[in-house]
Design a protein around this motif. Structure first.
Motif, PDB file in Angstrom:
ATOM      1  N   GLU A   1      14.810  -1.579  11.544  1.00 46.63           N
ATOM      2  CA  GLU A   1      14.149  -2.840  11.193  1.00 46.63           C
ATOM      3  C   GLU A   1      12.636  -2.655  11.235  1.00 46.63           C
ATOM      4  O   GLU A   1      12.127  -1.891  12.054  1.00 46.63           O
ATOM      5  CB  GLU A   1      14.532  -3.920  12.214  1.00 46.63           C
ATOM      6  CG  GLU A   1      15.613  -4.866  11.762  1.00 46.63           C
ATOM      7  CD  GLU A   1      15.177  -5.832  10.673  1.00 46.63           C
ATOM      8  OE1 GLU A   1      14.253  -5.533   9.910  1.00 46.63           O
ATOM      9  OE2 GLU A   1      15.778  -6.912  10.594  1.00 46.63           O
TER      10      GLU A   1
ATOM     11  N   ILE B   1      10.567  -5.414  11.741  1.00 47.63           N
ATOM     12  CA  ILE B   1      10.032  -6.348  12.737  1.00 47.63           C
ATOM     13  C   ILE B   1      11.129  -7.203  13.351  1.00 47.63           C
ATOM     14  O   ILE B   1      12.092  -7.582  12.677  1.00 47.63           O
ATOM     15  CB  ILE B   1       8.918  -7.228  12.102  1.00 47.63           C
ATOM     16  CG1 ILE B   1       8.187  -8.047  13.186  1.00 47.63           C
ATOM     17  CG2 ILE B   1       9.478  -8.136  11.010  1.00 47.63           C
ATOM     18  CD1 ILE B   1       6.876  -8.663  12.699  1.00 47.63           C
ATOM     19  N   LEU B   2      10.960  -7.464  14.634  1.00 52.21           N
ATOM     20  CA  LEU B   2      11.836  -8.366  15.382  1.00 52.21           C
ATOM     21  C   LEU B   2      11.010  -9.598  15.701  1.00 52.21           C
ATOM     22  O   LEU B   2       9.996  -9.515  16.396  1.00 52.21           O
ATOM     23  CB  LEU B   2      12.286  -7.661  16.658  1.00 52.21           C
ATOM     24  CG  LEU B   2      13.171  -8.409  17.635  1.00 52.21           C
ATOM     25  CD1 LEU B   2      14.502  -8.784  17.012  1.00 52.21           C
ATOM     26  CD2 LEU B   2      13.418  -7.546  18.870  1.00 52.21           C
TER      27      LEU B   2
ATOM     28  N   VAL C   1      17.274  -2.081   6.935  1.00 48.78           N
ATOM     29  CA  VAL C   1      17.415  -3.484   6.546  1.00 48.78           C
ATOM     30  C   VAL C   1      16.341  -3.787   5.502  1.00 48.78           C
ATOM     31  O   VAL C   1      15.152  -3.807   5.806  1.00 48.78           O
ATOM     32  CB  VAL C   1      17.273  -4.414   7.773  1.00 48.78           C
ATOM     33  CG1 VAL C   1      17.533  -5.864   7.369  1.00 48.78           C
ATOM     34  CG2 VAL C   1      18.217  -3.991   8.891  1.00 48.78           C
TER      35      VAL C   1
ATOM     36  N   ARG D   1       3.257  -4.721   0.835  1.00 47.96           N
ATOM     37  CA  ARG D   1       4.239  -3.866   1.511  1.00 47.96           C
ATOM     38  C   ARG D   1       3.787  -2.411   1.596  1.00 47.96           C
ATOM     39  O   ARG D   1       4.177  -1.690   2.507  1.00 47.96           O
ATOM     40  CB  ARG D   1       5.588  -3.910   0.783  1.00 47.96           C
ATOM     41  CG  ARG D   1       6.355  -5.218   0.935  1.00 47.96           C
ATOM     42  CD  ARG D   1       7.793  -5.018   0.479  1.00 47.96           C
ATOM     43  NE  ARG D   1       8.484  -6.265   0.187  1.00 47.96           N
ATOM     44  CZ  ARG D   1       9.138  -7.001   1.089  1.00 47.96           C
ATOM     45  NH1 ARG D   1       9.174  -6.613   2.337  1.00 47.96           N
ATOM     46  NH2 ARG D   1       9.753  -8.115   0.738  1.00 47.96           N
TER      47      ARG D   1
ATOM     48  N   TYR E   1      17.056 -13.633  14.913  1.00 47.16           N
ATOM     49  CA  TYR E   1      18.246 -14.072  14.168  1.00 47.16           C
ATOM     50  C   TYR E   1      18.853 -12.918  13.344  1.00 47.16           C
ATOM     51  O   TYR E   1      20.073 -12.744  13.323  1.00 47.16           O
ATOM     52  CB  TYR E   1      17.896 -15.206  13.203  1.00 47.16           C
ATOM     53  CG  TYR E   1      17.707 -16.565  13.824  1.00 47.16           C
ATOM     54  CD1 TYR E   1      18.684 -17.125  14.643  1.00 47.16           C
ATOM     55  CD2 TYR E   1      16.558 -17.315  13.570  1.00 47.16           C
ATOM     56  CE1 TYR E   1      18.512 -18.388  15.201  1.00 47.16           C
ATOM     57  CE2 TYR E   1      16.382 -18.580  14.122  1.00 47.16           C
ATOM     58  CZ  TYR E   1      17.368 -19.110  14.932  1.00 47.16           C
ATOM     59  OH  TYR E   1      17.201 -20.349  15.475  1.00 47.16           O
ATOM     60  N   THR E   2      17.988 -12.171  12.656  1.00 51.70           N
ATOM     61  CA  THR E   2      18.484 -11.129  11.737  1.00 51.70           C
ATOM     62  C   THR E   2      19.235 -10.043  12.491  1.00 51.70           C
ATOM     63  O   THR E   2      20.370  -9.691  12.140  1.00 51.70           O
ATOM     64  CB  THR E   2      17.315 -10.510  10.950  1.00 51.70           C
ATOM     65  OG1 THR E   2      16.620 -11.557  10.267  1.00 51.70           O
ATOM     66  CG2 THR E   2      17.805  -9.481   9.950  1.00 51.70           C
TER      67      THR E   2
ATOM     68  N   SER F   1      18.452 -11.724   4.163  1.00 50.92           N
ATOM     69  CA  SER F   1      17.275 -12.567   4.040  1.00 50.92           C
ATOM     70  C   SER F   1      17.468 -13.868   4.793  1.00 50.92           C
ATOM     71  O   SER F   1      18.547 -14.444   4.781  1.00 50.92           O
ATOM     72  CB  SER F   1      16.969 -12.863   2.572  1.00 50.92           C
ATOM     73  OG  SER F   1      15.724 -13.526   2.498  1.00 50.92           O
ATOM     74  N   SER F   2      16.423 -14.304   5.469  1.00 54.19           N
ATOM     75  CA  SER F   2      16.484 -15.624   6.108  1.00 54.19           C
ATOM     76  C   SER F   2      15.158 -16.354   5.954  1.00 54.19           C
ATOM     77  O   SER F   2      15.023 -17.479   6.378  1.00 54.19           O
ATOM     78  CB  SER F   2      16.823 -15.496   7.590  1.00 54.19           C
ATOM     79  OG  SER F   2      15.845 -14.753   8.248  1.00 54.19           O
ATOM     80  N   TYR F   3      14.188 -15.665   5.348  1.00 52.76           N
ATOM     81  CA  TYR F   3      12.853 -16.258   5.237  1.00 52.76           C
ATOM     82  C   TYR F   3      12.531 -16.788   3.847  1.00 52.76           C
ATOM     83  O   TYR F   3      11.823 -17.768   3.721  1.00 52.76           O
ATOM     84  CB  TYR F   3      11.777 -15.211   5.608  1.00 52.76           C
ATOM     85  CG  TYR F   3      11.595 -15.038   7.083  1.00 52.76           C
ATOM     86  CD1 TYR F   3      10.464 -15.482   7.726  1.00 52.76           C
ATOM     87  CD2 TYR F   3      12.584 -14.433   7.850  1.00 52.76           C
ATOM     88  CE1 TYR F   3      10.299 -15.321   9.090  1.00 52.76           C
ATOM     89  CE2 TYR F   3      12.438 -14.262   9.210  1.00 52.76           C
ATOM     90  CZ  TYR F   3      11.295 -14.712   9.825  1.00 52.76           C
ATOM     91  OH  TYR F   3      11.141 -14.561  11.171  1.00 52.76           O
TER      92      TYR F   3
HETATM   93  C1  PRP Z   1      12.035  -9.989   7.891  1.00 49.07           C
HETATM   94  C2  PRP Z   1      12.102  -8.633   8.552  1.00 49.07           C
HETATM   95  C3  PRP Z   1      13.329  -8.706   9.409  1.00 49.07           C
HETATM   96  C4  PRP Z   1      13.421 -10.167   9.752  1.00 49.07           C
HETATM   97  C5  PRP Z   1      12.997 -10.370  11.178  1.00 49.07           C
HETATM   98  O1  PRP Z   1      12.848  -9.989   6.740  1.00 49.07           O
HETATM   99  O2  PRP Z   1      12.169  -7.601   7.611  1.00 49.07           O
HETATM  100  O3  PRP Z   1      14.479  -8.297   8.701  1.00 49.07           O
HETATM  101  O4  PRP Z   1      12.536 -10.877   8.869  1.00 49.07           O
HETATM  102  O5  PRP Z   1      12.891 -11.729  11.492  1.00 49.07           O
HETATM  103  P1  PRP Z   1      13.806 -12.479  12.543  1.00 49.07           P
HETATM  104  O6  PRP Z   1      13.796 -11.660  13.822  1.00 49.07           O
HETATM  105  O7  PRP Z   1      13.099 -13.802  12.705  1.00 49.07           O
HETATM  106  O8  PRP Z   1      15.161 -12.625  11.960  1.00 49.07           O
HETATM  107  P2  PRP Z   1      12.699 -11.013   5.525  1.00 49.07           P
HETATM  108  O9  PRP Z   1      13.792 -12.034   5.597  1.00 49.07           O
HETATM  109  O10 PRP Z   1      11.280 -11.536   5.477  1.00 49.07           O
HETATM  110  O11 PRP Z   1      12.987 -10.106   4.273  1.00 49.07           O
HETATM  111  P3  PRP Z   1      12.233  -8.785   3.726  1.00 49.07           P
HETATM  112  O12 PRP Z   1      12.459  -7.683   4.750  1.00 49.07           O
HETATM  113  O13 PRP Z   1      12.935  -8.527   2.435  1.00 49.07           O
HETATM  114  O14 PRP Z   1      10.759  -9.107   3.547  1.00 49.07           O
END
Ligand code: PRP
Length: 184
Positions: free
Chosen positions: A107, A109-110, A49, A173, A114-115, A76-78
């Motif tokens: 992944e 991080i969890l 991801v 990163r 949501y992702t 992406s959600s952030y």
């Molecule tokens: C981060 C991370 C996961 C997600 C986890 O992605 O890489 O995919 O957030 O968070 P959640 O459990 O709250 O959904 P991000 O949207 O920051 O994008 P990136 O990996 O491109 O930095």
């Protein structure tokens, strides 16, 4: 062989939470377990991801003792915010047809969940032979959506972390360790 220089903590980084050796040892251990679990499996595909999983996927992939392919999905959600909007967007889909494949989502991080929740539902509808998940880091205190993860590297407290794929506003990163940072 050239010695690897460990970058010093730069401003905003509070402390090293998980050092590079500890990460590598845990990734090696996860690779050993996954290799055992998938030893009789054909058509294993690791789906990273993006962007955060790119370093974990490349390390884990090279330590696996089973034949597999790699693919990527961008979600992406952030954006640049600290909190998930819960509105997960697919920016780029995988190239492979996942039907009848053994799919392992990778992944970094969890957090809210949501992702991974979105991705597991999305992938299940493509009828894979099996679907499992790896997350290097788990922040259980932040969970909003319950989601089951099969392989977890480390549980961490609710602090902002960067390094080993994780960013803050696209920085940090490539740090080889996970550091706690204070967002400015
Ligand atoms: C981060 C991370 C996961 C997600 C986890 O992605 O890489 O995919 O957030 O968070 P959640 O459990 O709250 O959904 P991000 O949207 O920051 O994008 P990136 O990996 O491109 O930095």
């Amino acid at each position: 062989m050239t010695a690897i220089t460990i970058p010093p903590l730069s401003s905003g980084l509070v402390r090293v939470l998980i050092d590079a050796d500890t990460i590598q040892r845990r990734v090696t251990e996860l690779a050993r377990i996954i290799t055992k679990d998938y030893k009789d499996v054909e058509d294993l595909v690791l789906v990273g991801v993006l962007k955060g999983s790119f370093i974990l996927l490349s390390d884990l992939s090279r330590k696996l003792g089973v034949t597999h392919s790699v693919d990527f999905i961008a979600l992406s959600s952030y954006g640049n915010s600290e909190k998930s909007t819960g509105n997960v967007r697919m920016i780029m889909d995988v190239r492979e047809n996942l039907a009848d494949k053994h799919v392992l989502i990778i992944e970094d991080i969890l957090d809210s969940g949501y992702t991974l929740d979105y991705l597991k539902r999305n992938f299940e509808s493509r009828r894979p032979a099996s679907l499992k998940t790896v997350a290097l880091l788990d922040k259980p205190d932040r969970r909003v959506v319950e989601v089951e993860v099969d392989y977890i590297g480390f549980e961490i407290p609710d602090v902002w972390v960067v390094g080993y794929g994780l960013d803050y506003a696209e920085k940090y990163r490539t740090l080889p360790y996970i550091a706690e940072m204070e967002p400015v």
